[in-house]
Design a protein around this motif. Structure first.
Motif, PDB file in Angstrom:
ATOM      1  N   GLY A 123       0.690  -1.078   0.231  1.00 19.59           N
ATOM      2  CA  GLY A 123      -0.150  -0.209   0.184  1.00 19.59           C
ATOM      3  C   GLY A 123       0.796   1.298   0.228  1.00 19.59           C
ATOM      4  N   GLU A 124       0.217   1.972  -0.036  1.00 26.93           N
ATOM      5  CA  GLU A 124       1.087   3.991  -0.488  1.00 26.93           C
ATOM      6  C   GLU A 124       0.868   4.465   1.133  1.00 26.93           C
ATOM      7  N   VAL A 125       2.638   4.602   1.494  1.00 24.85           N
ATOM      8  CA  VAL A 125       2.039   5.354   2.918  1.00 24.85           C
ATOM      9  C   VAL A 125       2.677   6.505   2.581  1.00 24.85           C
ATOM     10  N   VAL A 126       2.667   7.357   4.045  1.00 20.12           N
ATOM     11  CA  VAL A 126       3.338   8.780   3.138  1.00 20.12           C
ATOM     12  C   VAL A 126       4.868   8.633   5.440  1.00 20.12           C
ATOM     13  N   SER A 127       5.573   8.733   4.933  1.00 28.26           N
ATOM     14  CA  SER A 127       6.041   8.639   6.179  1.00 28.26           C
ATOM     15  C   SER A 127       6.269  10.111   7.092  1.00 28.26           C
ATOM     16  N   GLY A 128       6.730   9.325   7.787  1.00 24.91           N
ATOM     17  CA  GLY A 128       7.312  10.435   8.892  1.00 24.91           C
ATOM     18  C   GLY A 128       8.186  11.163   8.971  1.00 24.91           C
ATOM     19  N   THR A 129       8.906  12.222   9.567  1.00 24.85           N
ATOM     20  CA  THR A 129      10.043  12.750   9.656  1.00 24.85           C
ATOM     21  C   THR A 129      10.935  12.153  11.446  1.00 24.85           C
ATOM     22  N   SER A 130      10.257  12.257  12.438  1.00 23.26           N
ATOM     23  CA  SER A 130      11.251  11.397  13.769  1.00 23.26           C
ATOM     24  C   SER A 130       9.849  10.483  14.266  1.00 23.26           C
ATOM     25  N   ILE A 131      10.765  10.085  15.728  1.00 27.01           N
ATOM     26  CA  ILE A 131      10.080   9.362  16.242  1.00 27.01           C
ATOM     27  C   ILE A 131       8.628   9.173  16.381  1.00 27.01           C
ATOM     28  N   ALA A 132       8.522  10.758  16.485  1.00 29.56           N
ATOM     29  CA  ALA A 132       7.203  11.586  17.393  1.00 29.56           C
ATOM     30  C   ALA A 132       6.425  11.424  15.725  1.00 29.56           C
ATOM     31  N   SER A 133       6.316  11.064  14.312  1.00 32.74           N
ATOM     32  CA  SER A 133       5.993  11.648  13.666  1.00 32.74           C
ATOM     33  C   SER A 133       5.326  10.427  12.356  1.00 32.74           C
ATOM     34  N   ALA A 134       5.737   9.271  12.846  1.00 30.12           N
ATOM     35  CA  ALA A 134       5.515   8.068  12.149  1.00 30.12           C
ATOM     36  C   ALA A 134       5.022   7.324  12.054  1.00 30.12           C
ATOM     37  N   PRO A 135       4.129   7.307  11.058  1.00 32.69           N
ATOM     38  CA  PRO A 135       2.904   6.383  10.288  1.00 32.69           C
ATOM     39  C   PRO A 135       2.552   5.298  10.880  1.00 32.69           C
ATOM     40  N   GLU A 136       1.780   4.319  11.401  1.00 30.21           N
ATOM     41  CA  GLU A 136       1.587   2.445  11.626  1.00 30.21           C
ATOM     42  C   GLU A 136       1.390   1.904  10.095  1.00 30.21           C
ATOM     43  N   ILE A 137       2.519   1.399  10.475  1.00 33.19           N
ATOM     44  CA  ILE A 137       2.032   0.205   8.648  1.00 33.19           C
ATOM     45  C   ILE A 137       2.364  -0.677   8.785  1.00 33.19           C
ATOM     46  N   GLU A 138       2.430  -2.288   8.128  1.00 32.16           N
ATOM     47  CA  GLU A 138       2.043  -3.582   8.456  1.00 32.16           C
ATOM     48  C   GLU A 138       3.114  -3.729   7.701  1.00 32.16           C
ATOM     49  N   PRO A 139       4.027  -5.208   7.936  1.00 29.60           N
ATOM     50  CA  PRO A 139       4.480  -6.082   7.277  1.00 29.60           C
ATOM     51  C   PRO A 139       4.196  -6.167   5.609  1.00 29.60           C
ATOM     52  N   GLY A 140       5.000  -6.120   4.677  1.00 24.68           N
ATOM     53  CA  GLY A 140       4.885  -5.705   3.827  1.00 24.68           C
ATOM     54  C   GLY A 140       6.333  -5.160   2.649  1.00 24.68           C
ATOM     55  N   SER A 141       5.726  -4.803   1.355  1.00 30.83           N
ATOM     56  CA  SER A 141       6.503  -4.077   0.332  1.00 30.83           C
ATOM     57  C   SER A 141       5.775  -2.100  -0.027  1.00 30.83           C
ATOM     58  N   TYR A 142       6.546  -1.870   0.342  1.00 31.97           N
ATOM     59  CA  TYR A 142       6.225  -0.067   0.152  1.00 31.97           C
ATOM     60  C   TYR A 142       7.247   0.037  -1.292  1.00 31.97           C
ATOM     61  N   THR A 143       6.575   1.341  -2.210  1.00 31.18           N
ATOM     62  CA  THR A 143       7.997   1.734  -2.481  1.00 31.18           C
ATOM     63  C   THR A 143       7.423   3.413  -2.372  1.00 31.18           C
ATOM     64  N   LEU A 144       9.356   3.669  -2.230  1.00 33.77           N
ATOM     65  CA  LEU A 144       8.174   5.429  -1.646  1.00 33.77           C
ATOM     66  C   LEU A 144       9.655   5.978  -2.419  1.00 33.77           C
ATOM     67  N   ASN A 145       9.872   7.756  -2.235  1.00 35.19           N
ATOM     68  CA  ASN A 145      10.929   8.538  -2.637  1.00 35.19           C
ATOM     69  C   ASN A 145      11.339   8.936  -1.665  1.00 35.19           C
ATOM     70  N   ILE A 146      13.283   8.776  -1.045  1.00 38.47           N
ATOM     71  CA  ILE A 146      13.830   9.718  -0.197  1.00 38.47           C
ATOM     72  C   ILE A 146      14.524  10.388  -1.041  1.00 38.47           C
ATOM     73  N   ARG A 147      14.210  12.125  -0.080  1.00 39.27           N
ATOM     74  CA  ARG A 147      15.726  13.358  -0.970  1.00 39.27           C
ATOM     75  C   ARG A 147      16.324  13.197   0.170  1.00 39.27           C
ATOM     76  N   SER A 148      17.569  13.388  -0.693  1.00 38.64           N
ATOM     77  CA  SER A 148      18.619  13.718   0.268  1.00 38.64           C
ATOM     78  C   SER A 148      19.110  14.488   1.145  1.00 38.64           C
ATOM     79  N   GLY A 149      19.151  14.313   2.346  1.00 38.68           N
ATOM     80  CA  GLY A 149      19.275  15.012   4.106  1.00 38.68           C
ATOM     81  C   GLY A 149      17.691  14.712   5.349  1.00 38.68           C
ATOM     82  N   GLU A 150      17.045  13.654   4.262  1.00 33.91           N
ATOM     83  CA  GLU A 150      15.677  13.757   4.586  1.00 33.91           C
ATOM     84  C   GLU A 150      15.773  12.177   4.721  1.00 33.91           C
ATOM     85  N   ARG A 151      14.688  11.748   6.464  1.00 35.23           N
ATOM     86  CA  ARG A 151      15.147  10.800   7.124  1.00 35.23           C
ATOM     87  C   ARG A 151      13.312  10.486   7.322  1.00 35.23           C
TER      88      ARG A 151
END
Length: 632
Positions: free
Chosen positions: A399-427
């Protein structure tokens, strides 16, 4: 689609925690707005200097700004309080040009037509008094509630005051205020200046080159303003004198870090005889390389004569913006140890080595775990240091998920595979619950281009880590037994090829109570059930670099194996499961299909108890002592 976690039922049996604490920002609805939006305000601060007439990638900068702002205003939730301030719009030159800034629309919810009219009338003219405009924007937003300034600029400041110093002061004056910055078609020198403003304001910097990319960046920042911040909690001010330390019980708190030579103290009460107090801290730094870090101690008296635990967290040398995470606890194998019996413990926090974090926010979480039922320890499985990696292959996207940027902003996900984009300097950070007996494996796969490989950073990297419920490093070090298909070279040493498949993984031990009895910190981290946080960091010299990658997540083991039996003692009740709580919880950030209106979500959950330290790279160290240590 990834399911959204429902609010768990409280195990609020009397007054204190049974086992696990869930804290975090409120869940955002489908518009991205939380249930506390009325306390959140956004002020757009727009560049109207003469250079906005210049060409952008497609059209002029002013055309790009009008188009992007129009889209953002059209998609703003009705509840969102948004205002608009411009600078450089009325005075072309001369001394008055350096105080040329006007609030054209005050923050509000019923002002969309005014905002549209202001954008239509938005014309470039004068200088670039960014510092003055930020000062005034701070006044526009007031001093209460969560406040965000989004600065859009195409140039360096041309007037005093220094906007970096202004941003630092605004952030120091209010831990619930941050400044995000979007640079529109800027050169390297200007980008550095604008990044300084974002860093000083505890916000994020984004590059944009045309209307489309500016729309994306403004959507990210405006949506983010109405979701919880990266750091959250009840405001508290630590004391420089341990005898005057404020009391912080079970819960989540937010303070600011002292200068390098300073120390802040907090008093933590024990409410159940023989309980274990767990403390976690989180801070963030954008400084690359070693030297920035925190030192924490947990003592059984205000004078710090006996340390129950000690931990350090340093910035790593790979993977984007640094999270400085650490965890301590009062557990002792000897039930008569003073650390296990005193009525309160004292937490101290200080900077280590340099002074990069002065006045930066630090998040503190406190958990209290009841003692085991008498005689039940003998039935618990022993700590087992040996784990083996189970090979993983990315599958069809779960499924599609929008990431968090820290521990205090992390969305819950379930086991599986996710396709994401990450930008340099990002967590990018995600939450997943683990029960007793379960362990976690995480893998990232990406095809890196020659350009990506050749623009590596000295402190660059691309890797996942696993963080425990109380903010520590749970990532197992395979050493010489690292799986053969992992990329075993840092980005800096990759060969010059057209494309290179990048694969890295991370694994944790099965969650087991007696893991806390060993010295290996990654095992200690796996001694409590609760949420784990998957932390993916990416960093190379090219700030515009974006990599598409597959995140594969697997939970192994039998849920419930080795679950401990806790003592029933007065106000304490043993938990029914890993997610029981005794303070009002707030759910993880909502997960769902990502749209053009989504951004790296800021909204999260924190559950469970543990003791460990998150640090990245070879400079990371863990100096936690598991037994009491006499200080001479």
């Amino acid at each position: 689609m990834t399911p959204t976690r429902r609010r768990p039922q409280l195990a609020l049996a009397f007054t204190i925690i049974a086992l696990a604490l869930t804290t975090g920002p409120a869940v955002a609805d489908d518009t991205g707005v939380t249930d506390s939006t009325e306390n959140q305000r956004l002020q757009l601060v727009l560049d109207a200097s003469g250079s906005m007439k210049e060409p952008a990638a497609k059209g002029t900068k002013i055309q790009a700004a009008r188009k992007a702002l129009g889209h953002v205003i059209d998609t703003l939730p009705d509840q969102a309080q948004v205002g608009l301030r411009v600078y450089g719009a009325k005075v072309s030159t001369g001394p008055k040009a350096c105080t040329d800034s006007q609030e054209v629309v005050a923050p509000g919810t019923d002002n969309r037509d005014q905002l549209r009219d202001a954008i239509t009338a938005y014309k470039p003219l004068g200088e670039t008094p960014i510092g003055y405009a930020l000062q005034q924007a701070g006044k526009d937003l007031g001093s209460e509630g969560k406040r965000t300034i989004v600065l859009v600029s195409d140039g360096e400041p041309t007037c005093s005051p220094d906007p970096c110093e202004v941003a630092k002061k605004l952030s120091r004056d209010g831990i619930d205020l941050k400044i995000d910055v979007v640079g529109l078609s800027v050169d390297a020198k200007t980008r550095k200046k604008l990044r300084c403003i974002a860093d000083a304001g505890h916000g994020s910097y984004f590059d944009a080159d045309d209307a489309e990319s500016l729309t994306e960046r403004l959507t990210v920042t405006s949506t983010r303003a109405f979701r919880p911040f990266d750091f959250s909690g009840t405001p508290v001010t630590g004391s420089a004198n341990p005898l005057d330390a404020p009391e912080i019980g079970v819960g989540q708190y937010l303070d600011q870090l002292p200068a390098k030579d300073g120390v802040t103290f907090y008093k933590i009460p024990r409410t159940v005889p023989g309980s274990t107090i767990h403390v976690g801290t989180t801070a963030r730094t954008t400084v690359e390389g070693g030297g920035t870090g925190l030192l924490m101690t947990l003592s059984d008296d205000p004078n710090g004569v006996t340390e129950c635990d000690r931990a350090t967290s340093f910035d790593g040398i790979s993977g984007g913006v640094r999270l400085l995470n650490a965890s301590l606890n009062s557990w002792s194998s000897n039930p008569d140890d003073s650390c296990a019996t005193v009525d309160f413990l004292v937490l101290s926090i200080k900077q280590s080595i340099n002074n990069d974090l002065e006045d930066s926010p630090v998040e503190i979480v406190v958990f209290e775990e009841p003692p085991l039922a008498e005689g039940s320890e003998q039935s618990l499985p022993p700590a087992d240091k040996a784990i083996e990696w189970e090979p993983m292959t990315p599958g069809k996207s779960t499924g599609e998920v929008v990431s968090g940027t820290s521990i205090a902003s992390a969305p819950e996900i379930e086991p599986g595979s996710y396709t994401l984009n990450i930008r340099s300097g990002e967590r990018q950070v995600f939450a997943i619950p683990l029960n007793w007996g379960e362990r976690l494996q995480v893998q990232i796969d990406a095809d890196l281009s020659e350009k990506t490989i050749n623009t590596h950073s000295v402190n660059g990297g691309f890797e996942p880590n696993i963080i425990s419920p109380t903010r520590g490093d749970e990532t197992y070090n395979f050493g010489i037994h690292t799986p053969d298909d992992w990329s075993d070279l840092p980005l800096a040493n990759m060969p010059n090829v057209d494309n290179w498949h990048w694969r890295k993984g991370a694994a944790s031990h099965p969650v087991s109570y007696l893991n806390r009895s060993v010295v290996d910190q990654d095992m200690v981290a796996s001694s409590l059930a609760g949420y784990r946080y998957i932390d993916v960091g990416y960093n190379i010299d090219n700030p515009d670099a974006v990599v598409e990658y597959d995140l594969t997540v697997k939970v192994l083991g039998q849920a419930g194996d080795g679950e401990p039996e806790y003592a029933e003692d007065g106000d304490a009740v043993a938990p029914d499961g890993a997610q029981d709580v005794a303070v009002e919880p707030q759910e993880p950030a909502k997960s769902g299909p990502a749209t053009d209106d989504d951004f790296p979500v800021v909204g999260a959950t924190l559950t469970g108890v543990g003791a460990l330290v998150l640090v990245g790279g070879i400079i990371a160290t863990v100096l936690a002592t598991r037994k009491r240590r006499q200080i001479s």
